[in-house]
Design an enzyme around this catalytic site. Structure first.
Site, PDB file in Angstrom:
ATOM      1  N   ASP A  22       0.781  -1.248   0.000  1.00 22.56           N
ATOM      2  CA  ASP A  22       0.000   0.000   0.000  1.00 22.56           C
ATOM      3  C   ASP A  22       0.808   1.292   0.000  1.00 22.56           C
ATOM      4  O   ASP A  22       0.237   2.366   0.149  1.00 22.56           O
ATOM      5  CB  ASP A  22      -0.967   0.042   1.209  1.00 22.56           C
ATOM      6  CG  ASP A  22      -2.304  -0.594   0.870  1.00 22.56           C
ATOM      7  OD1 ASP A  22      -2.476  -1.006  -0.293  1.00 22.56           O
ATOM      8  OD2 ASP A  22      -3.157  -0.672   1.764  1.00 22.56           O
ATOM      9  N   LYS A  25       3.196   1.413  -5.002  1.00 25.36           N
ATOM     10  CA  LYS A  25       4.029   0.900  -6.093  1.00 25.36           C
ATOM     11  C   LYS A  25       3.279   0.855  -7.420  1.00 25.36           C
ATOM     12  O   LYS A  25       3.786   1.283  -8.449  1.00 25.36           O
ATOM     13  CB  LYS A  25       4.533  -0.518  -5.752  1.00 25.36           C
ATOM     14  CG  LYS A  25       5.360  -0.570  -4.482  1.00 25.36           C
ATOM     15  CD  LYS A  25       5.728  -1.992  -4.116  1.00 25.36           C
ATOM     16  CE  LYS A  25       4.538  -2.826  -3.671  1.00 25.36           C
ATOM     17  NZ  LYS A  25       3.876  -2.321  -2.453  1.00 25.36           N
ATOM     18  N   THR A  26       2.062   0.319  -7.365  1.00 25.33           N
ATOM     19  CA  THR A  26       1.313   0.143  -8.606  1.00 25.33           C
ATOM     20  C   THR A  26       0.835   1.494  -9.138  1.00 25.33           C
ATOM     21  O   THR A  26       0.905   1.759 -10.343  1.00 25.33           O
ATOM     22  CB  THR A  26       0.133  -0.829  -8.378  1.00 25.33           C
ATOM     23  OG1 THR A  26       0.658  -2.036  -7.812  1.00 25.33           O
ATOM     24  CG2 THR A  26      -0.579  -1.148  -9.674  1.00 25.33           C
ATOM     25  N   HIS A  85       2.961  -7.729  -0.674  1.00 22.46           N
ATOM     26  CA  HIS A  85       2.625  -8.599   0.438  1.00 22.46           C
ATOM     27  C   HIS A  85       3.703  -9.651   0.691  1.00 22.46           C
ATOM     28  O   HIS A  85       4.282 -10.208  -0.236  1.00 22.46           O
ATOM     29  CB  HIS A  85       1.285  -9.265   0.149  1.00 22.46           C
ATOM     30  CG  HIS A  85       0.685  -9.908   1.352  1.00 22.46           C
ATOM     31  ND1 HIS A  85       1.000 -11.183   1.724  1.00 22.46           N
ATOM     32  CD2 HIS A  85      -0.186  -9.438   2.267  1.00 22.46           C
ATOM     33  CE1 HIS A  85       0.324 -11.470   2.825  1.00 22.46           C
ATOM     34  NE2 HIS A  85      -0.398 -10.422   3.167  1.00 22.46           N
TER      35      HIS A  85
HETATM   36  N1  LIG Z   1      -2.295  10.521  -1.213  1.00 24.67           N
HETATM   37  C1  LIG Z   1      -1.722   9.600  -1.983  1.00 24.67           C
HETATM   38  N2  LIG Z   1      -2.202   8.336  -2.025  1.00 24.67           N
HETATM   39  C2  LIG Z   1      -1.603   7.445  -2.817  1.00 24.67           C
HETATM   40  C3  LIG Z   1      -0.481   7.779  -3.611  1.00 24.67           C
HETATM   41  N3  LIG Z   1      -0.086   6.678  -4.307  1.00 24.67           N
HETATM   42  C4  LIG Z   1      -0.921   5.694  -3.956  1.00 24.67           C
HETATM   43  N4  LIG Z   1      -1.846   6.141  -3.069  1.00 24.67           N
HETATM   44  C5  LIG Z   1      -2.948   5.349  -2.482  1.00 24.67           C
HETATM   45  O1  LIG Z   1      -2.390   4.308  -1.688  1.00 24.67           O
HETATM   46  C6  LIG Z   1      -3.142   3.103  -1.836  1.00 24.67           C
HETATM   47  C7  LIG Z   1      -2.237   1.971  -2.272  1.00 24.67           C
HETATM   48  O2  LIG Z   1      -1.736   2.215  -3.560  1.00 24.67           O
HETATM   49  P1  LIG Z   1      -1.144   1.038  -4.486  1.00 24.67           P
HETATM   50  O3  LIG Z   1      -0.549   1.690  -5.669  1.00 24.67           O
HETATM   51  O4  LIG Z   1      -2.171  -0.001  -4.710  1.00 24.67           O
HETATM   52  O5  LIG Z   1      -0.031   0.463  -3.535  1.00 24.67           O
HETATM   53  P2  LIG Z   1       0.897  -0.820  -3.752  1.00 24.67           P
HETATM   54  O6  LIG Z   1       2.190  -0.486  -3.103  1.00 24.67           O
HETATM   55  O7  LIG Z   1       0.927  -1.191  -5.185  1.00 24.67           O
HETATM   56  O8  LIG Z   1       0.115  -1.915  -2.921  1.00 24.67           O
HETATM   57  P3  LIG Z   1       0.303  -3.527  -2.989  1.00 24.67           P
HETATM   58  O9  LIG Z   1       0.449  -3.923  -4.421  1.00 24.67           O
HETATM   59  O10 LIG Z   1      -0.982  -4.048  -2.381  1.00 24.67           O
HETATM   60  O11 LIG Z   1       1.492  -3.825  -2.161  1.00 24.67           O
HETATM   61  C8  LIG Z   1      -4.247   3.405  -2.837  1.00 24.67           C
HETATM   62  O12 LIG Z   1      -5.412   3.746  -2.131  1.00 24.67           O
HETATM   63  C9  LIG Z   1      -3.701   4.632  -3.577  1.00 24.67           C
HETATM   64  O13 LIG Z   1      -4.709   5.437  -4.111  1.00 24.67           O
HETATM   65  C10 LIG Z   1       0.003   9.136  -3.557  1.00 24.67           C
HETATM   66  O14 LIG Z   1       0.963   9.531  -4.212  1.00 24.67           O
HETATM   67  N5  LIG Z   1      -0.657   9.986  -2.720  1.00 24.67           N
HETATM   68 MG   LIG Z   2       0.454  -3.051  -6.089  1.00 18.20          MG
END
Ligand SMILES: Nc1nc2c(ncn2[C@@H]2O[C@H](COP(=O)(O)OP(=O)(O)OP(=O)(O)O)[C@@H](O)[C@H]2O)c(=O)[nH]1
Ligand SMILES: [Mg+2]
Length: 393
Positions: A22, A25-26, A85
């Site tokens: 969270d 990354k994505t 994860h």
């Molecule tokens: N305010 C803010 N929220 C963000 C930003 N980037 C991501 N988010 C929020 O953070 C949450 C997780 O974002 P993801 O891109 O799914 O994170 P991840 O690291 O890929 O998560 P996993 O693949 O589950 O490990 C989502 O609700 C996004 O909208 C950012 O730059 N600013």
């Molecule tokens: Mg992700």
């Protein structure tokens, strides 16, 4: 419709995002493709296309690493979005083994979390020498006390990197907002540009062992009706051409490469560092699996006994709370393979969490190994050790 052939005009590098669940990354991966699509050197890949690889949805095959490709002014990149994860660390390990550099995504709101530290450690173990930090969610810590918070997070990240031998003082740390860049806010679009510039300049072009015998660890296998069996993965070393004879270690068969593609574009030859799909003649789809190795015939002799230097993760790093002893039988993640092995600690007899030890390992099956090869040790769905092959026995 005939497909356009891949033309090698810029040096190719493999990079990827890693970091705690969270932290974004994505979202950042999608934002990078959006910014580059606007510059005209990439195709926008939206968030939901990255998080769920189309192959996964369509074919029911487990692909826990999503690849996207893009170009900057100076380079062509294949970018893997590492799942955050802990259960998916094995994919991170096998994917990271081919990374020339990594973007460590740390949320400026949350700071370093357990998987941030675990990924940095694993990156070190599998030989990723260069990390650029994306201090993400910078939009949420924009002013006042919050700005101080992100300075503290930056310090903390630099310390973590130094503790793992990454020279934390010199590593670029770029404040970004994947989310706001995706929404097209100019300030954050520019920040993505700054992050890419840092990757372009800080991650050096690695030496490619293009003249070594060809070797590709199989990441995935697809059966295409009417065409045959396709294996995908990144070329670890050497060069392969359409028409080349290859050996499949694991399946114990020989075959001929009848087609080569990268990101859907046909190519005549692939070389170390390329992410490719190989079409193989006369190989039944069920004979080859993830973890097998495709290599120049006779160039690799699989073995099962070796000595290794192993770091046993401390409890704080998510490792065990009790020591390991001779007779311990965990899973070894080597390249893309996952093999059970017996541990012999010799006279030492026990290794405690936090120790670095020499051990002898006997794997449950013959596996292509060589000195210097990195691996992870896993147990009950978590990483408990990281090691390097010292000598084959
Ligand atoms: N305010 C803010 N929220 C963000 C930003 N980037 C991501 N988010 C929020 O953070 C949450 C997780 O974002 P993801 O891109 O799914 O994170 P991840 O690291 O890929 O998560 P996993 O693949 O589950 O490990 C989502 O609700 C996004 O909208 C950012 O730059 N600013
Ligand atoms: Mg992700």
């Amino acid at each position: 419709m005939p497909k356009t052939a891949y033309v090698r005009t810029k040096p190719h590098l493999n990079i990827g995002t890693m970091g705690h669940v969270d932290h974004g990354k994505t979202t950042l991966t999608a934002a990078i493709t959006k910014v580059l699509a606007e510059r005209g050197t990439g195709t926008f890949v939206p968030f939901d296309r990255i998080d769920r690889a189309p192959e996964e949805a369509a074919r029911g095959i487990t692909i826990n690493i999503a690849h996207v490709e893009y170009e900057t002014d100076t380079r062509h990149y294949a970018h893997v979005d590492m799942p955050g994860h802990a259960d998916y660390v094995k994919n991170m390990v096998t994917g990271a083994a081919q990374l020339d550099g990594a973007i460590l995504v740390v949320s400026a709101l949350d700071g370093i979390m357990p998987q941030t530290a675990e990924h940095v450690l694993l990156a070190r173990q599998v030989g990723v020498d260069h990390i650029v930090v994306a201090l993400n969610k910078a939009d949420a810590v924009d002013d006042g006390e919050d700005a101080v918070l992100s300075d503290l997070v930056e310090l903390e990240v630099r310390e973590l990197l130094s503790a793992n031998g990454y020279g934390g003082d010199t590593v670029p740390v770029v404040r970004v907002s994947g989310l706001k860049a995706l929404e097209g806010e100019p300030r954050w679009t520019e920040a993505i540009g700054a992050l890419l510039d840092a990757v372009d300049t800080y991650v050096p072009m690695p030496e490619r062992y293009v003249d070594a015998p060809f070797l590709l660890p199989v990441e995935n296998v697809l059966t295409i009706t009417g065409r045959g069996t396709v294996v995908t993965g990144a070329v670890e070393r050497g060069t392969v051409r359409v028409g080349d004879r290859v050996q499949l270690l694991g399946a114990e068969v020989e075959s001929v490469v009848t087609g080569l593609e990268t990101f859907g574009k046909p190519m005549d030859s692939a070389q170390a560092g390329d992410n490719v799909a190989l079409l193989l003649r006369g190989v039944p789809g069920d004979a080859v699996r993830r973890g097998h190795v495709v290599a120049e015939p006779g160039s690799v002799t699989p073995s099962r006994r070796f000595t290794a230097q192993v770091y046993v993760l401390s409890t704080r790093e998510g490792g065990r709370s009790t020591p390991i002893t001779t007779g311990y039988r965990p899973q070894f993640y080597i390249r893309t393979a996952d093999v059970v092995g017996d541990v012999d600690l010799g006279e030492l007899a026990v290794a405690r969490p936090g120790d670095t030890v020499t051990m002898t390992v006997e794997l449950g099956r013959d596996t292509p190994l060589e000195p210097g090869l990195g691996f992870a040790i896993r147990e009950g769905g978590r990483t408990v050790g990281a090691g390097t092959v010292a000598a084959l026995l």
